[in-house]
Design a protein around this motif. Structure first.
Motif, mmCIF file in Angstrom:
data_model
loop_
_atom_site.group_PDB
_atom_site.id
_atom_site.type_symbol
_atom_site.label_atom_id
_atom_site.label_comp_id
_atom_site.label_asym_id
_atom_site.label_seq_id
_atom_site.Cartn_x
_atom_site.Cartn_y
_atom_site.Cartn_z
ATOM 1 N N HIS A 113 0.502 -1.158 0.064
ATOM 2 C CA HIS A 113 -0.092 0.094 -0.227
ATOM 3 C C HIS A 113 1.037 1.249 -0.043
ATOM 4 C CE1 HIS A 113 -3.660 -2.360 0.482
ATOM 5 N NE2 HIS A 113 -3.089 -2.960 1.362
ATOM 6 N N GLY A 114 2.071 1.030 0.376
ATOM 7 C CA GLY A 114 2.990 2.282 0.223
ATOM 8 C C GLY A 114 3.486 2.486 -1.136
ATOM 9 N N TRP A 115 3.685 1.496 -1.997
ATOM 10 C CA TRP A 115 4.107 1.566 -3.397
ATOM 11 C C TRP A 115 3.261 2.398 -4.153
ATOM 12 C CZ3 TRP A 115 5.313 -4.147 -2.974
ATOM 13 C CH2 TRP A 115 6.909 -3.987 -2.632
ATOM 14 N N LYS A 116 3.395 3.656 -5.074
ATOM 15 C CA LYS A 116 2.600 4.328 -5.821
ATOM 16 C C LYS A 116 2.069 3.461 -6.926
ATOM 17 C CE LYS A 116 4.542 8.677 -4.336
ATOM 18 N NZ LYS A 116 5.558 9.725 -4.702
ATOM 19 N N ASN A 117 3.048 2.803 -7.415
ATOM 20 C CA ASN A 117 2.504 1.928 -8.696
ATOM 21 C C ASN A 117 1.958 0.561 -8.278
ATOM 22 O OD1 ASN A 117 2.402 0.553 -11.097
ATOM 23 N ND2 ASN A 117 4.208 1.617 -12.124
ATOM 24 N N ILE A 118 0.773 0.270 -8.577
ATOM 25 C CA ILE A 118 0.353 -1.238 -8.340
ATOM 26 C C ILE A 118 1.346 -2.209 -8.992
ATOM 27 C CG2 ILE A 118 -1.541 -2.630 -8.589
ATOM 28 C CD1 ILE A 118 -3.413 -0.246 -8.350
ATOM 29 N N LYS A 119 1.593 -2.110 -10.095
ATOM 30 C CA LYS A 119 2.558 -3.009 -10.776
ATOM 31 C C LYS A 119 3.761 -3.325 -9.923
ATOM 32 C CE LYS A 119 -0.397 -3.584 -14.062
ATOM 33 N NZ LYS A 119 -0.938 -4.953 -14.591
ATOM 34 N N HIS A 120 4.250 -2.380 -9.307
ATOM 35 C CA HIS A 120 5.526 -2.522 -8.648
ATOM 36 C C HIS A 120 5.324 -3.756 -7.698
ATOM 37 C CE1 HIS A 120 9.514 -1.347 -7.210
ATOM 38 N NE2 HIS A 120 9.258 -1.232 -6.010
ATOM 39 N N GLY A 121 4.323 -4.001 -7.050
ATOM 40 C CA GLY A 121 4.121 -5.201 -6.055
ATOM 41 C C GLY A 121 4.086 -6.490 -6.909
ATOM 42 N N GLU A 122 3.518 -6.246 -8.162
ATOM 43 C CA GLU A 122 3.490 -7.582 -8.962
ATOM 44 C C GLU A 122 4.979 -7.745 -9.468
ATOM 45 O OE1 GLU A 122 0.687 -7.086 -12.341
ATOM 46 O OE2 GLU A 122 -0.975 -6.532 -10.772
#
Length: 397
Positions: A113-122
């Motif tokens: 939830h702290g990453w601005k880009n959702i794709k970053h977690g993926e």
């Protein structure tokens, strides 16, 4: 008067066979059981209650070692701690075990939830699942060592160094999380400076020979003709990527609030750019037409929607298009090289225009001083010319 300690001798301990407790002083006792087995016990009183803590069997723990452990117990009491409670805590910690894969999932969940880009977690999850988890995923995170980390990285260090470097950093952060949570101890085996840098080649040296498979620019017209014949959102996304000379992550993360079709302009915010600087992309007529196709099927914020509601395409979807075209020999990123080669060899557009279009960092402070603007109007002409060239077959040139 202080109570005497070290009352037992090694001979006494070895020869004693009568069941009972034999005091060495200071709370340390040798316990002889009816069966003849011997063990060390530390006795103490706390809150008017008597407690015992086992210090190990005589066969495994010598008199000297038992005295050292008893001294540790006395120090704990002197500090106001309860030795028995400390023992329970230590055993509880020892009982808590997590695999590397479990720690990786916990780290991603904690930071997602702290990453601005959702794709970053993926990307985090995909990279670790692809390269790290087959090797160390099931291993207790407390036991992951330098050998394990090198075993993960070495196969791709020279062939996919950019990916490998990111992977190393992600493993380092997962292991740091595990250390902070008390799941492992000691130095981080994935650290670079003063550690892995002595075992692996410098990324800058390896990356010089690392290239993305690219289509020769004279073949782009034939390729685009075949691509436009394909249906699907991913096919249009790949075509849009080629026409705008953009990276995969920039394409699949594109949102409608970044698009101004009337101005034929796409403004990518800094947080989604590799260089962390806002990038304006002039759009050719065909690129705008693609956007209108996507707008007709719009059902969320993403310009190129994925299979799931309110999500974009995956980072593998554009590569899947290439595979369906029997062009698995190419990469999406390679089309940026195709564009760059065309601009250098077939046009009179200045080098800095192509570099700006690719959102590359300027090479020197002097060049930066002269190129503070983004040369948008001139780049628009170049991208229009690229679209015309890419829309022609070899026979039309």
């Amino acid at each position: 008067m202080a109570r005497p300690i070290k009352k037992l001798s090694a001979v006494k301990v070895r020869q004693e066979k009568m069941p009972g407790y034999y005091s060495d002083g200071g709370g340390l006792y040798l316990q002889v059981s009816p069966s003849g087995s011997k063990s060390w016990i530390f006795r103490y009183a706390r809150n008017k209650k008597s407690h015992e803590v086992g210090l190990g069997a005589y066969m495994n723990v010598s008199l000297d070692v038992a005295r050292e452990r008893a001294e540790g117990m006395r120090r704990a009491l002197g500090n106001g701690d309860d030795p028995l409670a400390m023992r329970h805590t230590e055993r509880a910690k020892a009982a808590v075990k997590m695999t590397f894969a479990e720690c990786a999932k916990a780290y991603i969940d904690a930071h997602r939830h702290g990453w601005k880009n959702i794709k970053h977690g993926e990307q985090w999850a995909n990279t670790l699942a692809t390269y790290a988890e087959p090797v160390i995923g099931k291993k207790n995170v407390a036991l992951v060592d330098t050998h394990d980390v090198v075993h993960v990285l070495e196969p791709i260090w020279t062939t996919k160094n950019e990916t490998a470097s990111r992977l190393r950093g992600r493993i380092e952060k997962v292991l740091a999380w595990a250390t902070t949570r008390g799941l492992r101890e000691g130095d981080n085996p994935a650290r670079w400076k003063g550690h892995l840098d002595t075992l692996l080649a410098k990324p800058s040296a390896v990356q010089k020979g690392e290239h993305h498979a690219a289509l020769p620019y004279p073949e782009i017209g034939k390729f685009m003709l075949a691509l436009r014949a394909m249906d699907g959102v991913a096919a249009r996304a790949l075509e849009f990527a080629i026409l705008s000379a953009s990276r995969t992550n920039e394409i699949i993360g594109a949102h409608w609030n970044e698009i101004d079709t009337s101005a034929k302009l796409w403004t990518i915010p800094a947080e989604r750019m590799k260089m962390k600087k806002e990038h304006r992309v002039p759009l050719c007529v065909r690129a705008v037409a693609i956007l209108k196709e996507m707008e007709a099927i719009r059902h969320g914020d993403f310009v190129f929607p994925g299979m799931k509601e309110h999500s974009g395409l995956s980072n593998m979807s554009l590569l899947a298009v290439l595979k369906r075209m029997d062009r698995a020999d190419l990469t999406v990123h390679g089309f940026r090289s195709t564009f760059r080669d065309w601009a250098a060899e077939c046009t009179n557009f200045p080098r800095e225009l192509a570099e700006k279009a690719l959102a590359h960092a300027v090479r020197s402070e002097v060049e930066a001083a002269y190129q503070r603007g983004d040369l948008l109007a001139k780049r628009a002409k170049m991208m229009d010319a690229w679209a015309v060239y890419a829309g022609r077959t070899v026979t039309e040139r």
